[in-house]
Write a protein that holds these residues in place. Structure first.
Motif, short mmCIF file in Angstrom:
data_model
loop_
_atom_site.label_atom_id
_atom_site.label_comp_id
_atom_site.label_asym_id
_atom_site.label_seq_id
_atom_site.Cartn_x
_atom_site.Cartn_y
_atom_site.Cartn_z
N VAL A 1 0.88 -1.17 0.00
CA VAL A 1 0.00 0.00 0.00
C VAL A 1 0.92 1.22 0.00
O VAL A 1 1.64 1.46 0.97
N MET A 2 0.89 1.97 -1.10
CA MET A 2 1.74 3.14 -1.25
C MET A 2 0.91 4.40 -1.08
O MET A 2 -0.15 4.56 -1.71
N LEU A 3 1.38 5.28 -0.21
CA LEU A 3 0.76 6.59 -0.03
C LEU A 3 1.71 7.59 -0.70
O LEU A 3 2.76 7.92 -0.15
N ASP A 4 1.35 8.01 -1.93
CA ASP A 4 2.32 8.67 -2.81
C ASP A 4 3.54 7.74 -2.93
O ASP A 4 3.41 6.65 -3.44
N ASP A 5 4.70 8.14 -2.41
CA ASP A 5 5.88 7.30 -2.58
C ASP A 5 6.29 6.58 -1.29
O ASP A 5 7.38 6.03 -1.18
N GLN A 6 5.40 6.58 -0.29
CA GLN A 6 5.72 5.92 0.98
C GLN A 6 4.99 4.59 1.08
O GLN A 6 3.77 4.51 0.94
N ASP A 7 5.74 3.53 1.35
CA ASP A 7 5.16 2.20 1.58
C ASP A 7 4.69 2.13 3.03
O ASP A 7 5.51 2.14 3.95
N LEU A 8 3.38 2.05 3.24
CA LEU A 8 2.83 2.06 4.60
C LEU A 8 3.24 0.84 5.41
O LEU A 8 3.17 0.85 6.64
N TYR A 9 3.65 -0.23 4.72
CA TYR A 9 4.01 -1.47 5.41
C TYR A 9 5.52 -1.73 5.41
O TYR A 9 5.96 -2.81 5.77
N ALA A 10 6.31 -0.73 5.02
CA ALA A 10 7.76 -0.90 5.06
C ALA A 10 8.23 -1.04 6.49
O ALA A 10 7.60 -0.54 7.44
N SER A 11 9.35 -1.75 6.69
CA SER A 11 9.88 -1.92 8.04
C SER A 11 10.26 -0.56 8.61
O SER A 11 10.77 0.30 7.91
N GLY A 12 9.94 -0.37 9.88
CA GLY A 12 10.25 0.89 10.53
C GLY A 12 9.17 1.95 10.44
O GLY A 12 9.28 3.00 11.08
N VAL A 13 8.11 1.69 9.64
CA VAL A 13 7.00 2.65 9.56
C VAL A 13 6.11 2.49 10.78
O VAL A 13 5.67 1.38 11.11
N ASP A 14 5.85 3.59 11.47
CA ASP A 14 5.06 3.57 12.70
C ASP A 14 3.57 3.57 12.38
O ASP A 14 3.08 4.52 11.74
N PRO A 15 2.81 2.54 12.78
CA PRO A 15 1.38 2.51 12.50
C PRO A 15 0.63 3.73 13.05
O PRO A 15 -0.34 4.19 12.44
N VAL A 16 1.08 4.24 14.20
CA VAL A 16 0.42 5.42 14.78
C VAL A 16 0.59 6.62 13.85
O VAL A 16 -0.33 7.40 13.63
N GLY A 17 1.78 6.75 13.28
CA GLY A 17 2.01 7.82 12.31
C GLY A 17 1.17 7.66 11.07
O GLY A 17 0.67 8.64 10.50
N VAL A 18 0.99 6.40 10.63
CA VAL A 18 0.13 6.13 9.47
C VAL A 18 -1.29 6.60 9.76
O VAL A 18 -1.93 7.26 8.92
N ARG A 19 -1.78 6.30 10.95
CA ARG A 19 -3.17 6.66 11.30
C ARG A 19 -3.34 8.16 11.49
O ARG A 19 -4.47 8.67 11.42
N ARG A 20 -2.24 8.86 11.73
CA ARG A 20 -2.30 10.31 11.79
C ARG A 20 -2.47 10.90 10.39
O ARG A 20 -3.13 11.90 10.19
N THR A 21 -1.82 10.25 9.42
CA THR A 21 -1.89 10.70 8.03
C THR A 21 -3.16 10.24 7.35
O THR A 21 -3.72 10.93 6.50
N VAL A 22 -3.62 9.04 7.73
CA VAL A 22 -4.83 8.43 7.14
C VAL A 22 -5.86 8.27 8.26
O VAL A 22 -5.84 7.30 9.00
N GLY A 23 -6.73 9.27 8.40
CA GLY A 23 -7.71 9.27 9.49
C GLY A 23 -8.89 8.35 9.21
O GLY A 23 -9.09 7.89 8.08
N MET A 24 -9.68 8.08 10.25
CA MET A 24 -10.81 7.17 10.09
C MET A 24 -12.02 7.63 10.89
O MET A 24 -11.90 8.09 12.02
N VAL A 25 -13.18 7.48 10.24
CA VAL A 25 -14.47 7.74 10.89
C VAL A 25 -15.25 6.43 10.85
O VAL A 25 -15.39 5.82 9.79
N PHE A 26 -15.78 6.03 12.00
CA PHE A 26 -16.37 4.70 12.12
C PHE A 26 -17.88 4.71 11.89
O PHE A 26 -18.51 5.77 11.76
N GLN A 27 -18.43 3.49 11.86
CA GLN A 27 -19.84 3.30 11.53
C GLN A 27 -20.76 4.02 12.51
O GLN A 27 -21.69 4.72 12.11
N ARG A 28 -20.48 3.84 13.78
CA ARG A 28 -21.30 4.50 14.80
C ARG A 28 -20.53 5.67 15.39
O ARG A 28 -19.34 5.54 15.69
#
Length: 258
Positions: free
Chosen positions: A66-93
């Motif tokens: 999964v590439m966000l522009d030129d960043q691989d979101l699943y590359a080693s060393g990528v912080d999931p918390v940082g990913v969620r800051r860049t890619v926000g989410m709104v839930f069903q409820r």
């Protein structure tokens, strides 16, 4: 800046179970992409891989990229918390923090990231609530509990909370399914405005909603219960609804199954 997402050969697993298989797609910046398909076909699971939210379930993992522009979101060393800051989410409820005020709900992410300046937090509160179309309704009661708002207002509060940290992508997992028709139309109008600044991906079971708000639509399906979900086709929304390539897409949109 809104980001482009490129997904290639993505498989999603929960332990040994393959939930989604072989998804390749491009999601354009500053657009709305809708995921449709029957229950259990993996569209919400796939949505959560776009900000690694699926990883909160033990044993969940992916193959592919999964590439966000030129960043691989699943590359080693990528912080999931940082990913969620860049890619926000709104839930069903709507899920405002029940013990927090409206103001504190909006700025929760900023404060978690270390922002303490009161002026900056106040400006972010106003800007985000205006962005979510909620400012005029709540500006005189910012210190009241967020949980005291109506369902539609709570969902817009959650959108304000998501955009306050200035993500580039906004994921929405059936954001209107718990709302009344008037609130639903308010959220749909908001989505149309937000795409000027964000890349938006929405999962919906509402065919009319997909046709109203999205620029592109992706149809997911599965061969049988227990089989992995797959992307069947993706195209401009008007093409998917008026002239789909695959018969399964036409059958689903016309209500023959699902």
């Amino acid at each position: 800046m809104a980001k482009r997402i490129d997904v290639k050969d993505l498989n999603v697993y929960y332990g040994d179970f393959k939930a989604v298989e072989g998804v390749t797609m491009t999601i354009e910046p500053r657009s709305v992409t809708a995921f449709i398909g029957p229950s259990g076909c993996g569209k919400s699971t796939f949505l959560r891989t776009l900000n690694r939210m699926h990883e909160v379930i033990p044993g969940a993992h992916v193959e592919g990229s999964v590439m966000l522009d030129d960043q691989d979101l699943y590359a080693s060393g990528v912080d999931p918390v940082g990913v969620r800051r860049t890619v926000g989410m709104v839930f069903q409820r709507p899920n405002p923090f029940p013990t927090m005020s409206i103001k504190d709900n909006v700025t929760a992410g900023l404060r978690l990231n270390g922002v303490k300046d009161k002026k900056q937090l106040a400006e972010a509160t106003e800007e985000s609530l205006k962005g979510a179309g909620l400012w005029d309704e709540v500006k005189d009661r910012l210190d009241k509990p967020g949980a005291g708002l109506s369902g539609g207002q709570q969902q817009r509060l959650c959108i304000a909370r998501a955009i306050a940290v200035q993500p580039q992508v906004l994921l929405m997992d059936e954001p209107c399914s718990a709302l009344d028709p008037i609130s639903t139309l308010t959220i749909e109008d908001l989505i149309t405005k937000l795409k000027d600044d964000f890349t938006i991906v929405i999962v919906t079971h509402n065919m009319q909603q997909a046709s109203r708000v999205s620029d592109k639509t992706a149809f997911f399906n599965l061969a049988a219960t227990g089989k992995p979900g797959k992307l069947i086709e993706m195209d401009d929304t008007q093409t998917i609804f008026n002239n789909p390539t695959e018969k399964a897409t036409e059958d689903y949109i016309s209500g023959r199954f699902g």
